[in-house]
Design an enzyme around this catalytic site. Structure first.
Site, mmCIF file in Angstrom:
data_model
loop_
_atom_site.group_PDB
_atom_site.id
_atom_site.type_symbol
_atom_site.label_atom_id
_atom_site.label_comp_id
_atom_site.label_asym_id
_atom_site.label_seq_id
_atom_site.Cartn_x
_atom_site.Cartn_y
_atom_site.Cartn_z
ATOM 1 N N CYS A 267 0.793 -1.241 0.000
ATOM 2 C CA CYS A 267 0.000 0.000 0.000
ATOM 3 C C CYS A 267 0.821 1.285 0.000
ATOM 4 O O CYS A 267 0.735 2.061 -0.947
ATOM 5 C CB CYS A 267 -0.958 -0.006 1.176
ATOM 6 S SG CYS A 267 -2.244 -1.245 0.989
ATOM 7 N N LYS A 270 3.096 2.101 -3.163
ATOM 8 C CA LYS A 270 2.265 2.214 -4.367
ATOM 9 C C LYS A 270 1.326 3.429 -4.274
ATOM 10 O O LYS A 270 1.161 4.162 -5.252
ATOM 11 C CB LYS A 270 1.474 0.907 -4.506
ATOM 12 C CG LYS A 270 0.173 0.971 -5.245
ATOM 13 C CD LYS A 270 -0.449 -0.394 -5.329
ATOM 14 C CE LYS A 270 -1.535 -0.674 -4.316
ATOM 15 N NZ LYS A 270 -2.675 0.220 -4.317
ATOM 16 N N LYS A 328 6.109 -6.527 7.318
ATOM 17 C CA LYS A 328 5.803 -6.208 8.720
ATOM 18 C C LYS A 328 5.338 -7.495 9.395
ATOM 19 O O LYS A 328 5.090 -8.493 8.708
ATOM 20 C CB LYS A 328 4.759 -5.101 8.823
ATOM 21 C CG LYS A 328 3.379 -5.482 8.341
ATOM 22 C CD LYS A 328 2.409 -4.367 8.671
ATOM 23 C CE LYS A 328 1.005 -4.744 8.292
ATOM 24 N NZ LYS A 328 0.032 -3.729 8.624
HETATM 25 P P1 NAD Z 1 -4.272 -8.811 -3.916
HETATM 26 O O1 NAD Z 1 -3.292 -8.741 -5.007
HETATM 27 O O2 NAD Z 1 -3.946 -9.552 -2.657
HETATM 28 O O3 NAD Z 1 -5.652 -9.412 -4.469
HETATM 29 C C1 NAD Z 1 -6.270 -9.004 -5.651
HETATM 30 C C2 NAD Z 1 -7.043 -10.187 -6.221
HETATM 31 O O4 NAD Z 1 -7.820 -9.744 -7.330
HETATM 32 C C3 NAD Z 1 -6.148 -11.308 -6.750
HETATM 33 O O5 NAD Z 1 -6.493 -12.528 -6.107
HETATM 34 C C4 NAD Z 1 -6.463 -11.366 -8.236
HETATM 35 O O6 NAD Z 1 -6.378 -12.661 -8.778
HETATM 36 C C5 NAD Z 1 -7.878 -10.823 -8.263
HETATM 37 N N1 NAD Z 1 -8.324 -10.322 -9.558
HETATM 38 C C6 NAD Z 1 -7.625 -9.662 -10.499
HETATM 39 N N2 NAD Z 1 -8.404 -9.375 -11.555
HETATM 40 C C7 NAD Z 1 -9.643 -9.857 -11.265
HETATM 41 C C8 NAD Z 1 -10.886 -9.854 -11.949
HETATM 42 N N3 NAD Z 1 -11.007 -9.274 -13.136
HETATM 43 N N4 NAD Z 1 -11.961 -10.447 -11.366
HETATM 44 C C9 NAD Z 1 -11.831 -11.026 -10.146
HETATM 45 N N5 NAD Z 1 -10.670 -11.056 -9.458
HETATM 46 C C10 NAD Z 1 -9.595 -10.477 -10.005
HETATM 47 O O7 NAD Z 1 -4.644 -7.292 -3.565
HETATM 48 P P2 NAD Z 1 -5.069 -6.676 -2.153
HETATM 49 O O8 NAD Z 1 -3.883 -6.501 -1.284
HETATM 50 O O9 NAD Z 1 -6.275 -7.402 -1.640
HETATM 51 O O10 NAD Z 1 -5.507 -5.209 -2.620
HETATM 52 C C11 NAD Z 1 -6.694 -4.994 -3.374
HETATM 53 C C12 NAD Z 1 -6.937 -3.496 -3.407
HETATM 54 O O11 NAD Z 1 -7.183 -3.001 -2.078
HETATM 55 C C13 NAD Z 1 -5.765 -2.675 -3.928
HETATM 56 O O12 NAD Z 1 -6.267 -1.567 -4.620
HETATM 57 C C14 NAD Z 1 -5.072 -2.223 -2.658
HETATM 58 O O13 NAD Z 1 -4.350 -1.037 -2.847
HETATM 59 C C15 NAD Z 1 -6.251 -1.980 -1.743
HETATM 60 N N6 NAD Z 1 -5.934 -2.083 -0.323
HETATM 61 C C16 NAD Z 1 -5.083 -3.044 0.131
HETATM 62 C C17 NAD Z 1 -4.817 -3.134 1.485
HETATM 63 C C18 NAD Z 1 -3.851 -4.173 2.009
HETATM 64 O O14 NAD Z 1 -3.432 -4.036 3.164
HETATM 65 N N7 NAD Z 1 -3.484 -5.191 1.238
HETATM 66 C C19 NAD Z 1 -5.424 -2.241 2.395
HETATM 67 C C20 NAD Z 1 -6.311 -1.296 1.906
HETATM 68 C C21 NAD Z 1 -6.562 -1.235 0.539
#
Ligand code: NAD
Length: 444
Positions: A267, A270, A328
């Site tokens: 996060c 990026k 972390k």
């Molecule tokens: P991640 O990479 O762990 O998971 C994303 C998932 O989306 C993957 O499993 C991928 O296969 C799937 N995906 C991709 N294209 C797809 C589609 N067309 N249809 C269905 N599934 C699809 O990502 P994450 O860490 O869960 O983050 C997701 C979003 O949330 C990002 O924008 C991130 O910035 C935000 N976010 C993340 C966190 C965190 O701590 N990880 C916290 C707050 C916000």
């Protein structure tokens, strides 16, 4: 309420499990068939405390299902969460291709009114674009269906994600119509009933910017403290005393003031880059945030620089014990982790790394594969065998009370470089160990 979720990653899975926990019927879809197969077998593809229990409970009561059938997912939910990844493009902007693919999918197949929720972290203006894509796809079918798009950014912390979702500091909703606002309020009712001031409703653009502003602020605090730690180290002051000294000021507060070896994860790096890119596009210069990123890049090299100087710029053949690979504690996430910067620099110099992490070894192995200059250990003690120095990169609890005499007798030389300031330097020095932390007076 019936809820569809696209993306079974950290955010999608936690959202799915927690919404099932508060009584909703959830269908969670992902394009990754292996991930869905593993979830159907009751195995979480990520490490997140408490998640597997929730997945098991709601798989057995039928409130949470997983699928690769995206059309079925469109047909299911009255509320449809987009929780797919938004990684950085080469120019720092967020890659929105997965978000837009889901919008296209929904527009192509939706049959009834629904509310689409941008849960992924997306740049300002994305909800508008998502709405355009959906409505163009609906119009291309000569259909007339009302679909609302709202922004509901996620603030969870990996490692404490379930707790953050169930007991949020706030839930931010950006929406432009009353109907969708009411529906989302109803969805989240069990989480906000006892504390209505946690429900923060605003316009969509402000909600989108709120998420970036929050992460940029937290990253700024960390880089600020890392910069002060450099001064502290240069003049012989102690950043930990300074942290307590300023953190007790109510205007500043105690959180996110830990100096260390740089922030990583999926996060902060990026999102800082994406906000810089948004500002650039809007013709706004952000010198403060540019510096935050620059300081962090430098800070990630601090451990290597210390080791390099300790060994007179000759690390060839040296064996470095490494505690912690995850960015972390309490997560197996190694995205943009400092451990990667350190290992890559050590390998280039011909050093060998013996690493241990309670949960992130498999992720690291998956990313870098097997290599002669990387040995994955089964315990923190095993890393010490034949090592020239110990480096601590992640502040896992199990590293906080080590067997000092074992460290001293097993390492070739009793040297610890601590990137997370876990110990009192005086106490460690008194044990006859050379201890170098971040900004704690002992410059090397
Ligand atoms: P991640 O990479 O762990 O998971 C994303 C998932 O989306 C993957 O499993 C991928 O296969 C799937 N995906 C991709 N294209 C797809 C589609 N067309 N249809 C269905 N599934 C699809 O990502 P994450 O860490 O869960 O983050 C997701 C979003 O949330 C990002 O924008 C991130 O910035 C935000 N976010 C993340 C966190 C965190 O701590 N990880 C916290 C707050 C916000």
């Amino acid at each position: 309420m019936k809820v569809s979720i696209y993306g079974a990653g950290y955010v999608g899975l936690v959202t799915a499990a927690c919404l099932a926990e508060i009584g909703h019927d959830v269908l969670c879809a992902d394009v990754d068939a292996d991930k869905i197969a593993s979830l159907r077998d009751g195995v979480s593809p990520i490490y997140e405390p408490g998640l597997e229990e929730l997945l098991a409970r709601h798989a057995s009561n039928g409130r949470l299902r997983f699928t690769t059938d995206l059309q079925e997912t469109v047909a299911f939910g009255l509320v449809q969460f987009i929780a797919v990844g938004t990684p950085s493009l080469e120019n720092g902007a967020a890659n929105l291709s997965a978000v837009f693919a889901v919008a296209q999918l929904i527009g192509s197949h939706v049959a009834d009114y629904c509310v689409v929720v941008d849960k992924s972290t997306v740049p300002v203006g994305t909800a508008k674009k998502v709405s355009e894509i959906i409505h163009q796809a609906i119009a291309a079918r000569a259909a007339k269906i009302d679909v609302a798009v709202v922004s509901n950014p996620e603030f969870l912390k990996e490692g404490a994600a379930i707790n953050d979702f169930m007991f949020p500091d706030r839930i931010v909703l950006g929406c432009s119509d009353e109907k969708s606002g009411k529906l989302l309020r109803e969805l989240y009712t069990p989480l906000i009933d006892k504390a209505p001031n946690k429900w923060v409703v605003m316009d969509i653009l402000s909600a989108e910017l709120t998420k970036y502003a929050a992460n940029a602020m937290l990253a700024t605090r960390i880089s600020f403290m890392n910069e002060i730690s450099q001064v502290a180290e240069a003049i012989g002051a102690d950043i930990e005393q300074i942290r307590l000294g300023i953190g007790s000021d109510k205007r500043i507060g105690p959180y996110f003031l830990n100096a260390g070896c740089g922030y990583g994860g999926s996060c902060f790096p990026k999102d800082v880059r994406a906000l810089l890119s948004t500002a650039r596009d809007a013709g706004v210069n952000m010198p403060l945030l540019q510096a935050v990123e620059h300081v962090n890049e430098q800070q990630k090299t601090v451990l290597f620089s210390k080791l390099n100087r300790l060994f007179n710029y000759d690390l060839k053949g040296k064996v470095i014990a490494l505690w912690g690979l995850a960015f972390k504690p309490n997560t197996d996430d190694i995205r943009e982790a400092t451990s990667r910067v350190l290992c890559e620099a050590l390998w280039v110099q011909g050093a060998r790394v013996q690493a241990y992490d309670p949960v992130a070894v498999e992720e690291f192995r998956h990313t870098y594969g097997e290599r002669a200059d990387m040995h994955y250990c089964v315990s923190k003690e095993q890393t010490l065998e034949g090592a020239d120095a110990l480096v601590i990169v992640t502040e896992w609890d199990e590293f906080r009370a080590p067997d000092w005499s074992l460290i001293k007798t097993t390492l070739k030389q009793p040297i610890i470089v601590d990137g997370r300031n876990l110990f009192d330097p005086q106490q460690v020095h008194a044990l006859g160990i050379h201890y170098y932390a971040i900004g704690r007076g002992d410059a090397i």
